[in-house]
Design an enzyme around this catalytic site. Sequence first.
Site, short mmCIF file in Angstrom:
data_model
loop_
_atom_site.label_atom_id
_atom_site.label_comp_id
_atom_site.label_asym_id
_atom_site.label_seq_id
_atom_site.Cartn_x
_atom_site.Cartn_y
_atom_site.Cartn_z
N ASN A 42 48.92 -20.18 -9.83
CA ASN A 42 49.48 -20.35 -8.38
C ASN A 42 49.86 -21.86 -8.34
O ASN A 42 49.58 -22.77 -9.22
CB ASN A 42 48.37 -20.46 -7.23
CG ASN A 42 47.01 -21.30 -7.64
OD1 ASN A 42 46.77 -21.35 -8.61
ND2 ASN A 42 46.58 -21.68 -6.34
N GLU A 44 51.52 -24.98 -6.08
CA GLU A 44 51.49 -25.60 -4.55
C GLU A 44 52.40 -26.66 -4.64
O GLU A 44 52.68 -27.39 -5.37
CB GLU A 44 50.07 -25.92 -4.18
CG GLU A 44 49.03 -24.57 -3.76
CD GLU A 44 47.50 -25.04 -3.80
OE1 GLU A 44 47.24 -26.11 -3.50
OE2 GLU A 44 46.60 -24.10 -3.50
N CYS A 53 51.76 -17.71 -5.22
CA CYS A 53 50.48 -17.23 -5.90
C CYS A 53 50.80 -16.99 -7.26
O CYS A 53 51.72 -16.57 -7.90
CB CYS A 53 49.97 -15.92 -5.02
SG CYS A 53 49.49 -16.01 -3.51
N GLU A 55 49.74 -14.39 -8.89
CA GLU A 55 50.37 -12.74 -9.18
C GLU A 55 51.72 -12.74 -9.12
O GLU A 55 52.41 -12.12 -9.93
CB GLU A 55 49.81 -12.02 -8.08
CG GLU A 55 48.07 -11.75 -8.19
CD GLU A 55 47.58 -12.90 -7.29
OE1 GLU A 55 48.07 -14.00 -6.91
OE2 GLU A 55 46.53 -12.54 -6.85
N CYS A 89 51.35 -10.41 -1.98
CA CYS A 89 51.25 -10.06 -3.35
C CYS A 89 50.81 -8.53 -3.58
O CYS A 89 51.51 -7.89 -4.56
CB CYS A 89 50.23 -10.82 -4.11
SG CYS A 89 50.97 -12.59 -4.46
N1 THU Z 1 46.16 -17.73 -4.36
C1 THU Z 1 46.86 -17.10 -5.32
O1 THU Z 1 47.44 -17.65 -6.18
N2 THU Z 1 46.30 -15.74 -5.42
C2 THU Z 1 45.48 -15.00 -4.79
O2 THU Z 1 45.16 -13.80 -5.04
C3 THU Z 1 44.95 -15.58 -3.46
C4 THU Z 1 45.41 -16.98 -3.25
C5 THU Z 1 46.36 -19.01 -4.32
C6 THU Z 1 47.47 -19.24 -2.94
C7 THU Z 1 46.97 -20.98 -2.86
O3 THU Z 1 47.65 -21.74 -3.74
C8 THU Z 1 45.41 -20.82 -3.08
O4 THU Z 1 45.34 -19.78 -3.77
C9 THU Z 1 44.67 -20.99 -2.00
O5 THU Z 1 45.13 -19.94 -1.00
#
Ligand code: THU
Length: 130
Positions: A42, A44, A53, A55, A89
């Site tokens: 991920n 941000e 995300c 995925e 996702c």
């Molecule tokens: N996140 C993911 O990358 N994949 C997931 O399956 C759930 C959430 C990330 C998004 C954000 O950067 C952090 O986790 C918190 O939600």
Amino acid sequence: MTTDQLVDAALAARLNAVAPYSNFKVGAALLTEDGKVYTGCNVENATYGLSVCAERVALWKALSEGERRFRRLAVSSQSARPATPCGACRQLLWEFAGDIEIILVNPQGRRETHQLKALFPEAFDASFLG
Ligand code: THU
């Protein structure tokens, strides 16, 4: 590529996560039908809303390299119960990867396996568009 190797790739990818706002680090490793692995984490940013995300990063990397057929996805996160993919996702994985196997793990060794169809039943997809 064994399942354990794919899980290890997802755990390693998680270490690259850029998650200063949530502090929730996620890694993903997507296995193609011919045995290649595309990883993601991920990412941000200060707008929050433009965060992506793990995925989706793995999926976009694979699609942009020409991959179209996938076998399974491993997702690593830090929660006691390893996190499931978010709804957005799931939608994109369904459209581009189909009913793949999803392996959820955490660094403590917890592991769950699901088919995407079970996580995302009755999906909207291109079949409705005629
Ligand atoms: N996140 C993911 O990358 N994949 C997931 O399956 C759930 C959430 C990330 C998004 C954000 O950067 C952090 O986790 C918190 O939600």
